[in-house]
Design an enzyme around this catalytic site. Structure first.
Site, PDB file in Angstrom:
ATOM      1  N   SER A   1       0.846  -1.189   0.000  1.00 12.33           N
ATOM      2  CA  SER A   1       0.000   0.000   0.000  1.00 12.33           C
ATOM      3  C   SER A   1       0.881   1.239   0.000  1.00 12.33           C
ATOM      4  O   SER A   1       1.799   1.355   0.818  1.00 12.33           O
ATOM      5  CB  SER A   1      -0.900  -0.023   1.232  1.00 12.33           C
ATOM      6  OG  SER A   1      -1.839   1.019   1.178  1.00 12.33           O
TER       7      SER A   1
ATOM      8  N   CYS B   1      -7.075   1.127  12.489  1.00 13.18           N
ATOM      9  CA  CYS B   1      -8.384   0.696  12.019  1.00 13.18           C
ATOM     10  C   CYS B   1      -9.262   0.218  13.160  1.00 13.18           C
ATOM     11  O   CYS B   1     -10.468   0.229  13.058  1.00 13.18           O
ATOM     12  CB  CYS B   1      -8.258  -0.439  11.029  1.00 13.18           C
ATOM     13  SG  CYS B   1      -7.035  -0.119   9.803  1.00 13.18           S
TER      14      CYS B   1
ATOM     15  N   HIS C   1       0.480   4.451   0.791  1.00 13.94           N
ATOM     16  CA  HIS C   1       0.496   5.506   1.813  1.00 13.94           C
ATOM     17  C   HIS C   1       1.324   5.150   3.042  1.00 13.94           C
ATOM     18  O   HIS C   1       1.458   5.964   3.939  1.00 13.94           O
ATOM     19  CB  HIS C   1      -0.930   5.900   2.229  1.00 13.94           C
ATOM     20  CG  HIS C   1      -1.651   4.864   3.045  1.00 13.94           C
ATOM     21  ND1 HIS C   1      -1.755   4.919   4.405  1.00 13.94           N
ATOM     22  CD2 HIS C   1      -2.286   3.744   2.667  1.00 13.94           C
ATOM     23  CE1 HIS C   1      -2.452   3.882   4.847  1.00 13.94           C
ATOM     24  NE2 HIS C   1      -2.790   3.144   3.802  1.00 13.94           N
TER      25      HIS C   1
HETATM   26  C1  LIG Z   1      -0.205  -5.001   7.680  1.00  9.25           C
HETATM   27  C2  LIG Z   1      -1.271  -4.207   7.007  1.00  9.25           C
HETATM   28  N1  LIG Z   1      -2.034  -4.802   6.077  1.00  9.25           N
HETATM   29  C3  LIG Z   1      -3.002  -4.133   5.417  1.00  9.25           C
HETATM   30  C4  LIG Z   1      -3.251  -2.807   5.672  1.00  9.25           C
HETATM   31  C5  LIG Z   1      -4.346  -2.125   4.901  1.00  9.25           C
HETATM   32  O1  LIG Z   1      -3.849  -1.199   3.980  1.00  9.25           O
HETATM   33  P1  LIG Z   1      -4.806  -0.067   3.393  1.00  9.25           P
HETATM   34  O2  LIG Z   1      -5.295   0.714   4.547  1.00  9.25           O
HETATM   35  O3  LIG Z   1      -3.968   0.705   2.460  1.00  9.25           O
HETATM   36  O4  LIG Z   1      -5.932  -0.758   2.713  1.00  9.25           O
HETATM   37  C6  LIG Z   1      -2.481  -2.140   6.650  1.00  9.25           C
HETATM   38  C7  LIG Z   1      -2.678  -0.711   6.984  1.00  9.25           C
HETATM   39  O5  LIG Z   1      -3.677  -0.260   7.493  1.00  9.25           O
HETATM   40  C8  LIG Z   1      -1.457  -2.857   7.322  1.00  9.25           C
HETATM   41  O6  LIG Z   1      -0.703  -2.277   8.242  1.00  9.25           O
END
Ligand SMILES: Cc1ncc(COP(=O)(O)O)c(C=O)c1O
Ligand SMILES: Cc1ncc(COP(=O)(O)O)c(C=O)c1O
Ligand code: FES
Ligand code: FES
Lengths: 394, 128, 394
Positions: free
Chosen positions: C200, C326, C202
């Site tokens: 990802s 989250c 960001h």
């Molecule tokens: C280990 C991990 N996987 C998946 C994600 C999800 O990424 P995104 O928020 O860009 O969908 C995150 C970040 O929130 C993460 O730290």
């Protein structure tokens, strides 16, 4: 090369400078994750909330009914797959049309391989779904009607109000792919009885990679992307804050300017249509003459092939399209043009020109002048034209 | 929970809680909450003629828990026991200019601990 | 308020100014749809190709193995659901760990409700999956192992090389959620036998709303979003050109600076860890002491509750997190901290601080000084601490 004449606004639009300005702070200044609890992240959260509010206001729905996605295709996929999954116990039948965007058609085809039944409705010669056909195809096991608001190739606006009424009367859910309509024509989801609606920011001077799905309160929605709790736990993933902020701004501008823009574009479009039909023989306008998007013109030029037309226009700095952008590059003639009854060879010779409010009358005149010359050139080297002339001179 | 969803009063009581600590010669104490769930509150009271003359608390918990514990002690101080028993978690939340929906349960902590402290006082003094 | 001290780079990062500069032309100047055939759209297409090339180079794979998505969550969902669907005839068993991101866990739970079996492996006290556990859980019907590269909460780096080797030996596909690792630590997908990898943008100073999924050539991939022919017909939707261009640039910068950055951040992180452990009693470092992301520190402070710590830090302009962004706002203690064996009340008192190369030593010292005071204040009002003191003084 001279100034670019961009007549492919249905494929995508230039982002409005004010939209870019709206987005910028969220890259480097207020970059916090909206889910974080400290006050710094409040700025990001507010941007998301403000955009959702603008969009909900534009559609006449509540903010809780708007779910941000990564674009029109995701919204279409989510809407259709979600209903298929959630309402499986009620039935397995879906009604759509033959002229939907591939995001809808391919999703339906996928479901058809997995135990669902899909009715693909014919359209009339202008590309309109007949409401009575919709009604006649409803069965006890019908769970969804998905008909686009306006067609991306030929610009025809569908009888959404009538379909919404029928869907409601028969207690069937109604989704509409409004990717081409949002920001161009007024839409009130409650008035039209729309249960779900897909939209994409980059079609209305917003950034690419952001869209939304409107889902009426009360509809069972499965989550399309599982994970974090974003978008009321239905669509996981860190919010695209600049994208969302930009989409909100684009929607605001689109609403404010809609009336003036529609009038301006319609006039220009009609000028284009009139000149082309008057000055280039053996040419047909595709789509409904008046019930069409203000900025869309779609022509079939007999005896020539669309790609050649496009490339010749391109040589003069004019951007147009034949069929939808997603399928250009493929050799199959547009499914939309076939559905409105064009024979294969005519479908191959189609050109879509889609305007914006930046398009000038001069742009249109330059384009028509160029078209006249190049269509004639292509026809003069076409065996089909040669045959036609021969047969006609007999 | 986001910081900006709290009222100024909540933040004030969170950052400068009133009546924190232990009253070593308390007439009664009462607890509520469960550290396993992320919250625990103990309230200490001193009582004269059925009036709460002094009150204090210790709390383990979130912003709302700390602020509502502090507010509970403010509301109860100087009241007679019967009046103090009437204090509900809604009263506590109202006195804090409201709590976010998902944090309403934190104010229950304060009302419960206070009630337990008062009931303990009654039980002790009946036995005598 | 004084200068913001942003120590939540695992939640999201500020976009690098050079990344913004890279993106800007694609909003208003080269805004064409990459699928369009005129030369103007070539600029957009080139931007997408160039980014894909940088990313493929970074991972040691071919450009055809990179599929752009809207972020880490989409990549995780796609990878896992795709394997589940494509390899259903081979088996229905998936191996994962208890400390995965919710994008993986919730997807597995969804599959578990739909006829799949999922093994959630325990981790050791440092948060590491034991390769021997992976091997022991493989069954004839195992179709996928999905273990994250590095954990987002406690920063522990998993034994990916060993797991990759085991997966290969047993002919089971191996996906890794490398959202926290990409751009932070070197990754070579071929060397590590990684079949699929999620990332990802960001998290590495790129924009939000864009990610990718690496899929080794030869793996059967179903499409996650049906529609147009983008991303080799596997992921429909008009490409987020500015986002993709920005992600490429961010990756380029991350690669160039990786070594220096890792060294700088590791030193600063260790300084943070040493000071906190030395100066704040009853404190534990969570995650592996050395096999951890260069920028991650995660502490449990006994007798206090995490949200209060965060908000008090926030009052002083310091941004941290407890648990992953989250899930904060929920009252459940982090599943990761429980999995490494912390009792509930300790899990409630955790704080994650994640640095960037913009973090200064002064920032760290200011933060530790603030922490010392506020942890003491919170402890002095904590009945748990009071009990502890009483019991110890007996
Ligand atoms: C280990 C991990 N996987 C998946 C994600 C999800 O990424 P995104 O928020 O860009 O969908 C995150 C970040 O929130 C993460 O730290
Ligand atoms: C009618 C229609 N539906 C769906 C889409 C897909 O939107 P996006 O490319 O944003 O995913 C488009 C545009 O390509 C469209 O015109
Ligand atoms: S001749 Fe080139 S596509 Fe048919
Ligand atoms: S006290 Fe438990 S969440 Fe507030």
């Amino acid at each position: 090369m001279s100034k670019l004449i961009y007549l492919d606004n249905a494929a995508t639009t230039a982002v409005h400078p004010e939209v870019v300005a709206e987005m910028l702070p969220y890259f480097t200044e207020f970059y916090g994750n909206p889910s974080s609890i400290y006050s710094f992240a409040g700025k990001s959260r507010q941007a998301v909330d403000a955009s959702r509010k603008i969009i909900a206001g534009a559609l006449g729905c509540s903010e809780k009914e708007i779910y941000f996605t990564a674009g029109g295709s995701e919204s279409d996929n989510w809407a259709i797959k979600s209903i298929a999954e959630s309402y499986r116990s009620k039935g397995n039948h879906i009604i759509t049309s033959k002229i939907e965007h591939h995001a809808v058609l391919h999703t339906c085809e996928y479901l058809a391989k997995n135990g669902y039944e899909v009715t693909y409705l014919d359209v009339d010669g202008d590309g309109r779904v007949r409401p009575e056909d919709v009604e006649a195809s409803i069965r006890p096991e019908t769970i969804l009607i998905t008909i686009m608001f306006a067609n991306n190739e030929i610009g025809t606006i569908e009888p959404i109000r009538e379909i919404g009424r029928i869907a409601k009367e028969h207690n069937v859910l109604f989704h509409t792919d409004a990717v081409q309509a949002v920001g161009q024509v007024p839409i009130d989801v409650k008035e039209y009885n729309i249960d779900m609606l897909s939209a994409s920011s980059h079609k209305l001077k917003g950034p690419k990679g952001i869209g939304f799905l409107y889902v009426r309160n009360g509809i069972k929605l499965t989550s399309f992307i599982h994970g974090g709790g974003q978008e009321r736990k239905k669509r996981a993933g860190t919010e695209n804050v600049p994208g969302i902020a930009g989409f909100g701004k684009a929607m605001e501008i689109a609403l404010e300017t809609m009336e003036v823009r529609a009038e301006y574009e319609t006039e220009l479009r009609d000028h284009l249509i009139e000149r082309v039909l008057a000055e280039i023989p053996h040419t047909k306008l595709n789509g409904h003459r008046t019930d069409r998007l203000p900025n869309n013109a779609n022509f079939s030029f007999e005896f020539v092939e669309g790609e050649s037309v496009l490339i010749m226009l391109d040589m003069q700095g004019i951007c147009g399209s034949s069929g939808s952008a997603c399928t250009s590059g493929s050799l199959d003639p547009s499914h939309v043009l076939l559905a409105i009854g064009l024979p294969h060879e005519k479908a191959h010779g189609s050109l879509r020109l889609t305007l914006s409010d930046e398009t000038t009358r001069e742009d249109i005149d330059t384009t028509v002048d160029a078209l006249k010359v190049l269509i004639e050139r292509l026809r003069n080297m076409s065996p089909l034209y040669e045959d036609f002339i021969k047969n006609n001179s007999k | 929970m986001y910081c900006c969803s709290f009222s100024d009063k909540v933040m004030d009581h969170f950052m400068s809680p009133r009546n924190v600590g232990v009253i070593s010669d308390a007439d009664a104490e009462g607890s509520s909450g469960d550290p396993e769930c992320g919250d625990a509150l103990t309230i200490y009271i001193k009582v004269e003629d059925y009036v709460i003359t002094d009150i204090s608390f210790l709390v383990f918990g979130c912003v709302a828990a700390i602020a509502s514990s502090s507010m509970t002690t403010e509301l109860a101080k100087g009241r007679n026991l019967e009046e103090a028993l009437q204090i509900t978690n809604q009263d506590i939340a109202d006195a804090l200019d409201g709590l976010p929906e998902s944090k309403m349960h934190c104010s229950v902590l304060g009302a419960d601990a206070l009630e337990n402290a008062i009931k303990n006082y009654y039980t002790k003094n009946q036995k005598k």
